[in-house]
Design a protein around this motif. Sequence first.
Motif, mmCIF file in Angstrom:
data_model
loop_
_atom_site.group_PDB
_atom_site.id
_atom_site.type_symbol
_atom_site.label_atom_id
_atom_site.label_comp_id
_atom_site.label_asym_id
_atom_site.label_seq_id
_atom_site.Cartn_x
_atom_site.Cartn_y
_atom_site.Cartn_z
ATOM 1 N N VAL A 212 85.119 -9.480 -8.688
ATOM 2 C CA VAL A 212 84.287 -8.865 -7.667
ATOM 3 C C VAL A 212 83.045 -8.346 -8.340
ATOM 4 N N SER A 213 82.006 -8.290 -7.656
ATOM 5 C CA SER A 213 80.840 -7.652 -8.227
ATOM 6 C C SER A 213 80.557 -6.452 -7.357
ATOM 7 N N GLY A 214 79.635 -5.674 -7.760
ATOM 8 C CA GLY A 214 79.335 -4.510 -6.943
ATOM 9 C C GLY A 214 78.656 -4.964 -5.699
ATOM 10 N N TYR A 215 77.890 -4.183 -5.186
ATOM 11 C CA TYR A 215 77.021 -4.354 -4.083
ATOM 12 C C TYR A 215 76.267 -5.683 -4.181
ATOM 13 N N GLN B 36 79.242 -13.232 -9.141
ATOM 14 C CA GLN B 36 80.463 -12.455 -9.267
ATOM 15 C C GLN B 36 80.612 -11.975 -10.702
ATOM 16 N N ARG C 240 90.629 -9.793 -9.857
ATOM 17 C CA ARG C 240 89.788 -10.374 -8.811
ATOM 18 C C ARG C 240 88.356 -10.267 -9.281
ATOM 19 N N PRO D 38 84.870 -6.536 -13.381
ATOM 20 C CA PRO D 38 84.683 -5.186 -13.933
ATOM 21 C C PRO D 38 85.270 -5.076 -15.332
#
Lengths: 192, 186, 426
Positions: free
Chosen positions: B65-68, B86, B63, B89
């Motif tokens: 996702v990025s951090g904050y 985005q 997925r 990781p």
Amino acid sequence: MALDKRLRESGLQSERLLWPTKGPSHYEDEVANLEQDVGLTTLEKAVAWAQTNSMWPDTFGLACCAIEMMSIVSSRYDIARFGMEPFRGSPRQADLLIVSGRVSHKMAAPLRQIYDQMLEPKWVIAMGACASSGGMFNNYAIVQSVDKIVPVDVYVPGCPPRPEQLVEGIIRLHEAVRAGVPPAYDVRSVAS
Amino acid sequence: MPAAVSEWDALPGLVEASERHHETTLVVTLESLVDAATYLRDESDFNFLSDLTAVDYLGWGERAVSGYIGTATGRDLNNPMTQGYQAVPLPKPKRFAVNYHLLSISERPRRVRLQTWVDEGEAVPTVVRVWPTADWHEREQFDLMGIVFDGHPNLVRILLDEDWDGHPLRKDYPIGGEPVRFSGQE
Amino acid sequence: MTATAPTRSRAPIYEGTRIPYPIPTVLTTPPSVLATGDVMTVNFGPNHPSTHGVLRLVVDLYGEDVTGLAAVVGYLHTGFEKNMEQKTWWKAIPYAPRMDYVSYQANEYVFVGAVEKLLEIDVPPKAVWMRTLLLELNRIHSHLVWLGTSALELGAISMFWYAFRERETILDLFELVAGYRMHTRYFQVGGLADDVPRGFYPEARSFCDGMPKAIDEYETLLTRNKIWLERTEGLGLLSADDAIALGQSGPVLRASGVDWDTRKVEPYLAYHQVDFRVPVFPEGDVYARYRVHMAEMRESVRIVEQCLERLERMEGEPWIADDRKVVLPPRHELHTSMESLIHHFKIVTEGFRVPEGEVYFAIESPRGELGCYVCSDGGPKPWRVKFRAPSFVALQATATCMTDALIADMIAVVGSLDTVMGEVDR
């Protein structure tokens, strides 16, 4: 409503139709069907009075609900006034099984064993959301409602239910017994 | 800037020592795990094993996702990644990470995380002889994650039934449970 | 292995180690005793009035001596960790208190604190002090439940009613603050869920005034009671080295003479700003653990008083962080600010995102070191959550503590380890 009046007449004062215009639910139908069969003689009334006034629970505290179950024994929500403070360690000496807490699949067999060891008449209260329906744990480990294992008389919702809620459940059970409603194993079998 | 001599340089099998969120993580190779554990217990005084956790990284990074999204004070126009782009990781070396959280109950209290990586099917040497408290921790990770600990004296399931099939905390094991049935619905 | 009772009075903590070999958590009957043919294996099943929940002990008895002991757990395994992976960070918070259901706010705090550590978010002082106050009230609550049930099991039945009388007062305070007696769900990532209601501080003060007298009453009943001393002194011995090797923490470790309290060594919340002592007793037996619990209750009351003094001056301060990426904006802003509306929507539906990383956060729960390991992949749901439950580790010490003990001592020893099966099985 006619059903409401009949409930009250048979002694089930705490039961109310939740939605009067909607028509009776499964429970009210069940009670209505039972009413034809229920007609207590004086002897049966006396026996029911004796049963409800000293219905000894079994120590079946599993999880958080057990802590609130312990509160009803404590002095503020005293169930000794109902004659119920001796929680028996042995199921053979107990009348009431308050399943308080989540039942995992590993615990399901001991639960059924304890229930089978109890002598009839015996009643079961499913205390809390986890015992009634699996609660917030809809997963691989928890049995989704204890009525898949033992037939249940009263479901007390809450997470955990306040001691007053549990006492209300106990009172409704007492009223049902005094009205002549048979214990759950005579009325329904375990859910599928 | 000269490279500082880190206190972890003598740790057997050290692959990487990093520090994030005020926590030190020491990654060691699987073969030297017991030697590293013994070194940490005897030389660095980490006499207390707080916790033993295995993590399953199957599906990590699939997925995007990025951090904050944004920073604590709002969007920072000078820092591109904080505007909500985005990011995926970074991939992990192997499927499972086994983390040992160590604590030093001594005059110099501190914590460290010892980490080693395993794949499906690889066995991890047991640290029960180093810290006896690892007994049940390793049984629990075997039970829930299926990681076999070599040399454990009593590696049987602890939380689930003896004859349970599968290892629930793995990412490819379903959550289970039942579909919720509403009243009025048959 | 003798068939007579071991001497009770003030046995010194032993030399060497008593941790069983090869399995540290299982006491095995020696073959010489097995050969007599007189060993009976008894099952203290999951449903038992004295085992603090669903613990099963398989015990080998030679007369009244316990020669073999193995604990079977897992009867309350709920799959918390897997469930928490399915929910957003906010929705996963209610799962935490249901593990250690007696000190529920400690569980809530450890999870919320771990997430805040990953987010590196600053919690306002009012929330910090209120959290400290609630954690200490919860500590008193947990010790009262422990005291009531342990004394009940050893036969001091009236202690149960006395301890639960004070417990009801504490639950009234929780209800006043958070709306519910147990599993209050009052801690939020960034602070508290809502402001401290009016009328809380006077109620808490009157509780603090009455509690030391109640603890005096409990001590009058038990501390110099001959029967209590006979049943608890000199039993369940655990030396400091064995305790550390077995991962013990909290009252069990402090009763073995190790001066270790996470609140003093690695202070979190406001513990470095309050003045309290850490009771340590050197005997390492059940009685020492009892003394530690009683002394801790007194210290907790002092901490609560100090928190109240600070909180009473913080009327009107914010109770949650101001970070709109993580915390819901105040409702009145939703009428006027588009960004607030969007943030509210995103936080409620998708959930706030926590940056990628892993963190281990440990606090001092009433049972010992409660730790939460959180691994995040940067998304709105946790990747892995693991709770280090002190009771899980405490049960491992049962075998060591039960060396050379009688069956009647087993109840005292298991009770003194203060286990809650919810967090053992998770």
